[in-house]
Scaffold this active site. Structure first.
Site, PDB file in Angstrom:
ATOM      1  CE1 TYR A  98      -4.680  -6.692   2.947  1.00 16.15           C
ATOM      2  CE2 TYR A  98      -6.689  -7.709   3.775  1.00 16.15           C
ATOM      3  CZ  TYR A  98      -5.958  -7.172   2.736  1.00 16.15           C
ATOM      4  OH  TYR A  98      -6.499  -7.131   1.476  1.00 16.15           O
ATOM      5  NE  ARG A 120      -8.658   2.539  -4.062  1.00 14.02           N
ATOM      6  CZ  ARG A 120      -8.348   1.346  -3.553  1.00 14.02           C
ATOM      7  NH1 ARG A 120      -7.798   1.227  -2.352  1.00 14.02           N
ATOM      8  NH2 ARG A 120      -8.558   0.258  -4.242  1.00 14.02           N
ATOM      9  CE  LYS A 174      -4.013  -5.607  -0.553  1.00 10.83           C
ATOM     10  NZ  LYS A 174      -5.326  -6.229  -0.803  1.00 10.83           N
ATOM     11  CD  GLU A 232      -3.546  -4.276  -3.491  1.00 14.80           C
ATOM     12  OE1 GLU A 232      -3.233  -5.394  -3.922  1.00 14.80           O
ATOM     13  OE2 GLU A 232      -4.723  -3.950  -3.236  1.00 14.80           O
ATOM     14  CG  ASP A 233      -4.620   0.085  -2.291  1.00 14.69           C
ATOM     15  OD1 ASP A 233      -5.393  -0.712  -2.854  1.00 14.69           O
ATOM     16  OD2 ASP A 233      -4.550   0.167  -1.054  1.00 14.69           O
ATOM     17  CG  ASP A 248      -5.517  -7.480  -4.762  1.00 12.55           C
ATOM     18  OD1 ASP A 248      -6.161  -8.518  -4.980  1.00 12.55           O
ATOM     19  OD2 ASP A 248      -5.370  -6.998  -3.628  1.00 12.55           O
ATOM     20  CG  ASP A 249      -7.044  -2.272  -5.404  1.00  9.95           C
ATOM     21  OD1 ASP A 249      -7.315  -2.611  -4.250  1.00  9.95           O
ATOM     22  OD2 ASP A 249      -5.938  -1.773  -5.724  1.00  9.95           O
ATOM     23  CG  ASN A 302     -11.300  -2.500   3.135  1.00 14.36           C
ATOM     24  OD1 ASN A 302     -12.073  -3.010   3.904  1.00 14.36           O
ATOM     25  ND2 ASN A 302     -10.869  -3.115   2.038  1.00 14.36           N
TER      26      ASN A 302
END
Ligand code: NDP
Ligand code: PYR
Ligand code: MG
Length: 615
Positions: free
Chosen positions: A132, A185, A203, A275-276, A298-299, A439
């Site tokens: 991760y 992203r 994930k 996600e992202d 999730d973000d 991150n």
């Protein structure tokens, strides 16, 4: 626990004997998956070695080797799982390049799934940063190099009109959870296109490693709609389609087709975690699909949950209520506004009305303070936080002006919490909260050490990626990881276990409260506002049970009757990564021995190290 004997193969209709085994429900489900997908009657001995779900390497006993017809196909020596783990740990440690550590673990996951998860469980703190953040970020950037065996499904914009048929190619039938990205992203690394596949894979690895969701339920997907990153379009190693990103109607209708295809294939309660995705699509798609699918971002929501949990836990140190703080965000994107919205919900529970709580929250983006009068547009998803104040781009001055007590960095820009800003935070309040969440590590708004150094060691600090322990004033502090990984696996587990058909915001507040209530006084004493990662699986089960309760309260469950005890139910539901026995009828044979008597994994590693040194 209940007995299953015999079971029925969905592929060939032949009765498969699983006699004499008392199986937990989890194992039953796992075995059923395996039977459906890999009919043992069609499997030859070699398939037990080639299939990562079944492979045990040298841990196959002689009885199993004979029964499965694999005697001679592997070396003669028998190894216990503990010995195998020791070898794996030793091997990972030998690699100095972090990418090689990632590659080693990926290959293990591809070869022997149970050993992979057993290994991760021995030291989550050590292995999480590899599978991760931060190392997964590096892996994504070099994904052309990393990409070997297929893992996850790529659906491209060129598959438009045929998405369902591509989905049908996934070999596992009863998928229950999908993590999907379009790679625009990836962490704070920008648009990585198809290289983003490392994220849904990582994930979902955590779904199993941290919450015990059976791996067979998990499907990582990358929607390859192109990339706007020129160097990738020119990269000979690039694995995606070479075109600029699809936008507008072309993109939207593709996503729509994808969502419908998922539900058609896997049912209305298939969980789809976004996600992202980049800001504009992330917020828009969540608003569009949240009420019609079992989906969450999730973000936006997962991150909000973990940060609100940290803020709740910190109230025990600061002795300030959530609503006693002044929150200042650097970054007003998916994560920033998601956190801000959930803080408002949390303050509601302290009796503060949303209009009042929003006054305590200030957000900056690239164009400065979200102020109604500024010349640049305030993004629509953040409009309700825009202030009736003079526009400013000076973040440093603003920290002084509003006497911020909590800084939240979700900007993707490193070192933006400068020493001056951190010193000012220490002047504003005795125990300032500093969340540097971007991150991977090199994108963090400040390091843990800098936060302590410039606040006279008085700050409460958390970061998105882990930092080594901080030394300050002759003491060592272990700062926590404010990362959505603390909550999303447990939330997903709760949603899956209750067969919920939606995953709305209240589930994320419940998860935040459960997480916060599991932070011990010892954690707080050593500087951590999150529990130790060593207990993460148990924590995930607690989060899942609390989420299940909320799912039933909100009438979103499809599993009836409601289990009497959700915690027990979830415990019974989770994946057990221990090796299974494939020759149960020969169970009475004397246990296999590897011939070397060693007591612990540590002792074995020391032994391997000593031998290696001699050479
Ligand atoms: N710890 C965790 O669990 C999580 C961490 N993150 C991290 O947070 C970061 C942001 O994620 P996310 O919100 O999804 O990304 P977004 O792209 O949605 O948002 C980024 C925000 O930062 C702003 N920004 C960019 N540069 C600056 C700058 N120099 N000064 C002030 N603001 C700036 C952007 O402004 P504009 O829109 O005007 O360009 C935008 O508002 C990433 O690094 C990600 O890895 C994200 C989710 C979870
Ligand atoms: C942690 C996470 O989801 C992110 O950085 O995007
Ligand atoms: Mg993310």
């Amino acid at each position: 626990m209940f007995s299953v004997s015999p079971s029925f193969c969905a592929n060939c209709g032949v009765v498969v004997k699983l006699s004499k085994l008392t199986l937990s429900r989890t194992f039953f489900l796992t075995v059923r998956n395996s039977i459906d997908d890999y009919c043992p009657n069609l499997m030859r001995g070699i398939d037990y070695l080639k299939n990562p779900q079944f492979n045990k390497g040298l841990a196959f006993t002689m009885q199993e080797r004979q029964a499965l017809g694999i005697q001679g196909l592997i070396a003669a020596n028998y190894k216990t799982v503990e010995e195998q783990i020791a070898i794996c740990q030793f091997s990972v440690d030998r690699y100095k390049d972090p990418l090689n550590k990632y590659l080693y673990l990926t290959e293990l996951q591809d070869n022997n799934e149970r050993l992979f998860y057993e290994l991760l469980a021995t030291d989550v703190q050590k292995f999480l940063p590899i599978v991760y953040t931060p190392i997964v970020g590096l892996a994504c950037q070099r994904f052309g190099l990393v990409y070997r065996r297929p893992r996850g499904l790529f659906i491209t914009i060129q598959d438009k009109g045929r998405v369902a048929s591509v989905l049908r190619n996934w070999p596992v039938q009863n998928v229950r959870a999908i993590v999907v990205t379009d790679g625009e992203r990836i962490l704070g690394l920008g648009d990585l296109g198809a290289y983003g596949m490392g994220i849904p894979v990582g994930k979902l690895t955590l779904y199993t490693a941290l919450a015990g969701v059976p791996p067979a339920y998990c499907l990582p997907i990358t929607l390859d709609v192109g990339t706007n990153t020129q160097h990738l379009l020119e990269d000979p190693m690039y694995i995606g389609i070479r075109r600029k990103r699809a936008r507008g109607e072309e993109f939207d209708s593709f996503i729509e087709e994808f969502m419908r295809a998922c539900v058609k294939k896997y049912g209305q309660d298939v969980l789809i975690q976004f996600e992202d995705f980049a800001l504009a699509n992330a917020t828009r798609l969540l608003a569009k699909y949240q009420k019609h699918y079992c989906t969450f971002n999730d973000d936006i929501q997962g991150t909000a949950s973990v940060i609100v949990a940290g803020v709740i836990a910190a109230t025990r140190v600061t002795k300030r209520k959530i609503s006693d703080n002044v929150y200042l965000f650097l970054g007003a994107g998916s994560a920033g506004v998601g956190i801000a919205n959930l803080l408002v919900d949390a303050m509601k529970e302290e009796g503060v009305k949303p209009d009042e709580s929003r006054k305590k929250i200030y957000l900056f983006d690239v164009d400065g303070l979200l102020a109604k009068k500024r010349k640049e547009k305030v993004p629509i998803h953040a409009k309700h936080f825009a202030k009736d104040m003079e526009p400013t781009k000076n973040f440093e001055e603003f920290v002084v002006k509003v006497k911020a007590t909590c800084l939240i960095g979700v900007s993707t820009v490193p070192n933006t919490f400068t020493p001056t800003i951190l010193k000012q935070m220490a002047k504003n309040i005795d125990r300032p909260m500093i969340f540097a969440l971007s991150n991977p590590t090199h994108k963090s708004e400040c390091t843990a050490q800098a936060a302590y150094d410039h606040t006279e060691g008085r700050c409460i600090f958390a970061s998105g990626s882990p930092f080594p322990p901080v030394k300050f004033g002759g003491k060592k502090y272990y700062t926590g990881q404010g990362n959505n990984s603390y909550v999303y696996p447990g939330i997903a587990l709760g949603v899956l276990a209750s067969f919920a058909h939606h995953a709305p915001d209240p589930l994320f507040l419940v998860a935040a409260k459960t997480l916060a209530s599991n932070v011990s006084d010892e954690d707080l004493k050593i500087g951590r506002i999150y529990p130790s990662l060593g207990d993460i699986k148990c924590l995930s089960v607690k989060i899942a049970a609390a989420v299940m309760e909320e799912v039933y309260k909100l009438k979103l469950a499809s599993l009836y009757p409601k289990p009497k005890d959700c915690f027990e139910y979830v415990l019974d539901y989770i994946y057990n990564s221990s090796y299974q026995c494939y020759a149960p009828e020969l169970k009475d044979y004397p246990p296999e021995e590897s011939g070397i008597k060693v007591k612990s994994i540590k002792e074995m590693i020391d032994m391997y190290k000593a031998k290696n040194k001699k050479k």
